[in-house]
Design an enzyme around this catalytic site. Structure first.
Site, PDB file in Angstrom:
ATOM      1  N   ASP A 165      -6.612  -6.697   2.974  1.00  0.00           N
ATOM      2  CA  ASP A 165      -7.547  -5.945   2.617  1.00  0.00           C
ATOM      3  C   ASP A 165      -8.443  -6.875   1.724  1.00  0.00           C
ATOM      4  O   ASP A 165      -9.836  -6.737   1.910  1.00  0.00           O
ATOM      5  CB  ASP A 165      -7.151  -4.670   1.828  1.00  0.00           C
ATOM      6  N   LYS A 187       2.674 -15.034  -1.050  1.00  0.00           N
ATOM      7  CA  LYS A 187       2.514 -15.384  -2.544  1.00  0.00           C
ATOM      8  C   LYS A 187       3.944 -15.537  -2.966  1.00  0.00           C
ATOM      9  O   LYS A 187       4.714 -14.898  -3.800  1.00  0.00           O
ATOM     10  CB  LYS A 187       2.093 -14.301  -3.265  1.00  0.00           C
ATOM     11  N   ASP A 209     -12.570  -8.233   2.489  1.00  0.00           N
ATOM     12  CA  ASP A 209     -13.755  -7.967   1.779  1.00  0.00           C
ATOM     13  C   ASP A 209     -14.244  -9.248   1.310  1.00  0.00           C
ATOM     14  O   ASP A 209     -15.534  -9.194   1.328  1.00  0.00           O
ATOM     15  CB  ASP A 209     -13.516  -7.103   0.580  1.00  0.00           C
ATOM     16  N   ASP A 243      -3.704 -16.886  -3.849  1.00  0.00           N
ATOM     17  CA  ASP A 243      -4.981 -17.115  -4.799  1.00  0.00           C
ATOM     18  C   ASP A 243      -5.321 -18.476  -4.637  1.00  0.00           C
ATOM     19  O   ASP A 243      -6.714 -18.547  -4.883  1.00  0.00           O
ATOM     20  CB  ASP A 243      -4.054 -17.289  -6.339  1.00  0.00           C
ATOM     21  N   TYR A 287       0.825  -1.044   0.100  1.00  0.00           N
ATOM     22  CA  TYR A 287       0.092   0.253  -0.106  1.00  0.00           C
ATOM     23  C   TYR A 287       0.884   1.204   0.085  1.00  0.00           C
ATOM     24  O   TYR A 287       1.534   1.435   1.168  1.00  0.00           O
ATOM     25  CB  TYR A 287      -0.982  -0.063   1.233  1.00  0.00           C
TER      26      TYR A 287
END
Length: 376
Positions: free
Chosen positions: A262, A205, A266, A238, A152
């Protein structure tokens, strides 16, 4: 944050009136914030009175568009100074996208507060509630999100942004991962898991982002060695998203870097019923801020359609977090009482339009209040 049991009814008594009140800040914000924040404050006061708990002294502070219009700043220095003297506050949603053009490109008001007070842990529960249609009806997990760096760009530099353009045709972004930030968020995740089902999933990842998310994964696994009673595994981001859709009920605590956290919160909020009902707290080692995961919803502001559930559950979590640290221990019961009342309200069929109900914001709050006062 554990799943709250329904507390039994407590008889009000007057011992709270002889206690020094605990001071908590209130920042109403924009849009529906001016509807759901005052209602949430009233529910907390009702729960405190019903349980005879330590009273709350609410410290209202200028914030958002009204502060911008009056002081030329959505987060005036006087607000930051006052927050520095408090260990907790309630942050209403803000609509910075509608602020004047000259404010664009700056940190959002909430982002400024998070950065000012190093609120590095963003804790976002996702729990399906009876009475709400959920894609994953047995989901009960918590996303523990590192809140200060990662990918971010507005949070990972001391000065300026982690995004920049050396030419008009090239845009670059810097991701920042430090051992200190990885370690402290991992400690939060494992400590939380010890109060729940003792299972942490580390999100990364490393097949592509080998050094950055590799450091995050490795530090989290090192922290796991200090918590031998907690089961730990790790998942690529993923693959994890697919598993959450298929079998979200099998997960307990997810710990992730900023952007991954984040996105995951969601997703899990929606799988549990509705992102608009998703609670959230932002915490440092000494301070905690309750902030619903949703925005200011200016399109429904003032129409009595806002759902206060996310903020009510955020404040309940804030009170429980405080009770485990610098706040009054009896505020844990207040948080439990509020959560149980919200759940009982929704289970009884009382809901706002976003979850298929017919209740207005005030009618929903009145029903929650009645459950708070009566107990379960």
């Amino acid at each position: 944050m554990t799943s709250a049991a329904h507390p039994g009814a407590a008889q009000p008594h007057d011992s709270g009136s002889r206690r020094a009140p605990h001071r908590i800040g209130v920042l109403h914000g924009d849009g529906i914030g001016t509807e759901i924040v005052p209602g949430t404050v009233q529910i907390v006061d009702a729960a405190v009175q019903a349980l005879g708990a330590t009273p709350v002294e609410w410290v209202e502070l200028p914030f958002g568009r009204t502060a911008l219009d009056e002081f030329g700043d959505a987060v005036p220095p006087r607000t930051l100074s006052a927050l520095a003297e408090l260990d907790a506050w309630v942050l209403g949603p803000h609509d910075s996208a509608s602020y004047p053009e000259e404010t664009r490109g700056q940190l959002t008001p909430g982002g400024r507060i998070r950065k000012e007070f190093d609120l590095y842990a963003n804790i976002r529960p996702a729990r399906a509630l009876p009475g709400v249609r959920a894609t994953s009806p047995n989901m009960d997990l918590v996303v523990v999100r590192e809140n200060t760096e990662g990918f971010y760009a507005d949070r990972n530099m001391a000065v300026g942004s982690g995004e920049f353009m050396p030419t008009p045709d090239v845009a670059l972004a810097v991701g920042v991962f430090t051992r200190r930030a990885c370690e402290r968020i991992a400690e939060q995740a494992f400590a939380l898991a010890e109060t729940r089902r003792r299972h942490v999933t580390v999100v990364h990842k490393t097949n592509v982002l080998r050094l950055t998310t590799g450091l995050f994964r490795d530090v989290c696994m090192e922290v796991a060695e200090r918590h031998p009673d907690v089961e730990v595994d790790h998942e690529h981001i993923d693959a994890l998203t697919a598993k959450l859709v298929r079998s979200g009920e099998t997960f307990d605590v997810l710990v992730a870097e900023n952007m991954f956290g984040d996105i995951l919160s969601d997703l899990t909020g929606e799988l549990a019923g509705s992102l608009g009902m998703a609670p959230s707290i932002n915490a440092s080692d000494t301070k905690v801020m309750a902030q619903a995961a949703h925005g200011a919803a200016p399109d429904i502001a003032g129409r009595g359609r806002a759902n206060p559930t996310a903020l009510l559950l955020s404040v309940a979590a804030m009170l429980e977090h405080l009770a485990a640290g610098p706040g009054p221990a009896d505020h844990a019961r207040v948080g439990e009482r509020i959560r149980a009342a919200v759940e009982a309200t929704i289970a009884s069929g009382v809901g706002t339009a976003d979850i298929g109900g017919l209740a207005s914001t005030s009618e929903f709050l009145e029903t929650v209040d009645a459950h708070v006062v009566r107990g379960l």
